[in-house]
Design an enzyme around this catalytic site. Structure first.
Site, PDB file in Angstrom:
ATOM      1  CE1 TYR A  63       1.770   3.929  -8.783  1.00  0.00           C
ATOM      2  CE2 TYR A  63       2.361   4.058 -11.771  1.00  0.00           C
ATOM      3  CZ  TYR A  63       1.800   3.576 -10.992  1.00  0.00           C
ATOM      4  OH  TYR A  63       1.505   1.798 -11.073  1.00  0.00           O
ATOM      5  CE  LYS A  64       1.909   1.068  -6.070  1.00  0.00           C
ATOM      6  NZ  LYS A  64       1.111   0.941  -6.280  1.00  0.00           N
TER       7      LYS A  64
ATOM      8  NE  ARG B 111      -4.101  -0.703  -0.979  1.00  0.00           N
ATOM      9  CZ  ARG B 111      -3.583  -0.684  -2.134  1.00  0.00           C
ATOM     10  NH1 ARG B 111      -2.249  -1.108  -2.570  1.00  0.00           N
ATOM     11  NH2 ARG B 111      -3.556   0.453  -2.907  1.00  0.00           N
TER      12      ARG B 111
ATOM     13  CG  PHE C 116      -1.169  -4.835  -9.297  1.00  0.00           C
ATOM     14  CD1 PHE C 116      -1.806  -4.383  -8.247  1.00  0.00           C
ATOM     15  CD2 PHE C 116      -0.812  -4.748 -10.460  1.00  0.00           C
ATOM     16  CE1 PHE C 116      -2.398  -3.611  -8.521  1.00  0.00           C
ATOM     17  CE2 PHE C 116      -2.103  -3.788 -10.979  1.00  0.00           C
ATOM     18  CZ  PHE C 116      -2.558  -3.119  -9.741  1.00  0.00           C
TER      19      PHE C 116
ATOM     20  CG  ASP D 109       5.506  -5.674  -8.297  1.00  0.00           C
ATOM     21  OD1 ASP D 109       6.091  -4.193  -8.434  1.00  0.00           O
ATOM     22  OD2 ASP D 109       4.892  -5.767  -9.902  1.00  0.00           O
TER      23      ASP D 109
HETATM   24  C1  LIG Z   1       2.904  -4.812  -7.118  1.00  0.00           C
HETATM   25  C2  LIG Z   1       2.458  -4.113  -8.708  1.00  0.00           C
HETATM   26  N1  LIG Z   1       2.149  -4.314  -9.498  1.00  0.00           N
HETATM   27  C3  LIG Z   1       2.166  -3.195 -10.696  1.00  0.00           C
HETATM   28  C4  LIG Z   1       1.725  -2.271 -10.634  1.00  0.00           C
HETATM   29  C5  LIG Z   1       0.909  -2.130 -12.112  1.00  0.00           C
HETATM   30  O1  LIG Z   1       2.151  -0.483 -12.560  1.00  0.00           O
HETATM   31  P1  LIG Z   1       1.277   0.003 -13.632  1.00  0.00           P
HETATM   32  O2  LIG Z   1       0.272   0.308 -13.922  1.00  0.00           O
HETATM   33  O3  LIG Z   1       1.747   1.498 -13.647  1.00  0.00           O
HETATM   34  O4  LIG Z   1       1.746  -0.255 -15.131  1.00  0.00           O
HETATM   35  C6  LIG Z   1       0.761  -1.643  -9.458  1.00  0.00           C
HETATM   36  C7  LIG Z   1       0.012  -0.617  -9.707  1.00  0.00           C
HETATM   37  O5  LIG Z   1      -0.722   0.096  -8.985  1.00  0.00           O
HETATM   38  C8  LIG Z   1       1.096  -3.110  -8.276  1.00  0.00           C
HETATM   39  O6  LIG Z   1       1.269  -1.979  -7.432  1.00  0.00           O
END
Ligand SMILES: Cc1ncc(COP(=O)(O)O)c(C=O)c1O
Length: 432
Positions: free
Chosen positions: A252-253, A401, A158, A227
């Site tokens: 939040y997911k 998705r 990500f 992560d």
């Molecule tokens: C795998 C992954 N890492 C990091 C993040 C980023 O999280 P945040 O925007 O809450 O910092 C996300 C957001 O969807 C994500 O899916």
């Protein structure tokens, strides 16, 4: 092959049966209302649905704890210790014993803390002393502390993780080396200072080998930062059992904490004394109210804190976590796999061959809790799906998705989504 109406009736009947015998079926009612039943909500891998306990609890927090008790609530309502208390609740779902998870900040910020801390651990003796391995006898090469100048990052990460790793690398005199997650075990070596991997690929839904990758990196003395954004609340992570050192993730997911709810940071108990945070705020001070000019880190998970916690979001998450009482993550995983299997079967039955291609692994051991389908014009297709009540999302350029949240997603939602997808792709007249 496009199924006949009779086959569609069979799949619908099968969905109804599966929903009836679902051990988690009563959980759906805890999210019902707010129009959840009017759509097939398959975007819980982006933003989880609202749990019914949250609005009332938030109103109480606002009106009573903040409104009436005001500053007294830091003690009397337990606000001050909420990051560790809610952290333990999240930790239970991650296979982490109490005292190792703190909730706060965003995943992005926690990635920064964890990656810099990992480099500092790697350069101050690595994991050898704690994990007991010598690296000799055919294991991966161990580096001297000063040789460690590479941060290996999941090549499909990500984006935020990559950006932050890049900045962490500049700050620590390292370079980032992108490596496909499956190759990280072979890439870890004497120069590695830290490893950062997404447990589930946000685009394809591919689940990575957490235990194997951790073991190889740790044998080389290198901490891995996992992560867990797409696995927390979706499948068993077993942090303690796998000896994971550091992990972060969002709430939040699949944990349904609400938009922007605080993230979590896991630091293995025996690594906590060596967790040297690059963001040492007053909340992680050993004696915050001494207001000392010099920093002395707190013991335990609190060492991962920075500043004043985001109490409203944190307590919304706390209320949302009530849905997990009496629920095992294993039962959630079993239903998640059954849902994604069933969805893939329905897609194969309804969508004519060649119109979509699943990029989500068929093997259960490699699948998270989403199905990603490659499809030309994915953006337009998803917009039409949403108009027809199937709420997923897409990632450019060509990936649809569909996220499956076993606490509220029903087999009927999976069947309906596949059927409407076929109608959209074949120009069917669902809108009538
Ligand atoms: C795998 C992954 N890492 C990091 C993040 C980023 O999280 P945040 O925007 O809450 O910092 C996300 C957001 O969807 C994500 O899916």
């Amino acid at each position: 092959m496009h199924e006949t109406g009779t086959d569609a009736m069979e799949l619908r009947a099968e969905a109804a049966k599966l929903d009836e015998s679902d051990v988690l079926r009563d959980k759906h009612a805890e999210f019902a209302g707010y129009g959840l039943d009017e759509v097939a909500y398959l975007d819980g891998n982006s933003l989880g649905a609202l749990h019914r306990a949250v609005p009332g609890r938030l109103a109480e927090v606002v009106e009573h704890e903040w409104g009436r008790l005001r500053i007294r609530s830091w003690d009397e309502s337990g606000w001050w210790s909420a990051p560790e208390r809610v952290g333990d609740r999240v930790g239970r779902l991650l296979g982490a014993a109490p005292g190792q998870v703190v909730v706060g900040d965003s995943t992005s910020v926690n990635v920064f803390k964890a990656v810099v801390a990992a480099v500092r651990i790697a350069r101050s003796g690595g994991l050898a002393a704690l994990d007991g391995g010598s690296g000799a006898g055919g294991g991966p090469a161990r580096g001297g502390d000063s040789d460690r100048d590479e941060i290996l990052v999941d090549a499909a990460t990500f984006p935020t993780d990559g950006y932050i790793a890049e900045s962490a690398a500049r700050m620590t005199g390292c370079v980032v080396r992108p490596v496909p997650a499956g190759d990280i075990g072979g890439a870890v070596g004497a120069r590695t200072a830290a490893v950062l991997v997404n447990h589930v690929d946000y685009r394809t839904g591919r689940l990575r080998d957490l235990g194997g990758t951790t073991a190889v990196a740790h044998a080389a003395g290198v901490p891995v930062v996992w992560d867990l954004c797409h696995s927390a609340g979706a499948l068993p992570v077993e942090l303690d059992a796998h000896g994971v050192g550091l992990a972060v993730g969002c709430t939040y997911k699949f944990l349904n904490g609400g938009p922007g709810s605080p993230a979590f940071l896991y630091v293995r108990r025996d690594l906590q004394p060596r967790f040297d945070s690059p963001l040492p705020g007053w909340n992680s001070h050993a004696d915050p109210f001494a207001m000392a000019s010099g920093y002395a880190p707190a013991e335990g998970a609190a060492r991962g804190r920075v500043g004043t916690p985001d109490i409203l979001s944190m307590l919304a998450l706390d209320a949302a976590l009530d849905v997990w009482d009496g629920v095992s993550i294993e039962s959630v995983r079993a239903k998640s796999l059954a849902l994604t299997d069933f969805f893939l079967r329905c897609v194969a039955a309804y969508v004519p061959a060649g119109l979509v291609e699943s990029v989500t692994p068929a093997a259960h051991a490699e699948r998270g809790s989403q199905v990603a389908l490659r499809c030309p014009d994915a953006g337009e297709v998803m917009a039409e799906l949403i108009r027809r009540g199937i709420v997923g999302d897409y990632r450019r350029p060509d990936v649809l998705r569909f996220g499956f949240t076993p606490l509220y997603t029903r087999f009927a939602d999976a069947e309906r989504a596949a059927r409407v997808l076929a109608e959209v792709l074949t120009g069917g007249a669902a809108e009538g």
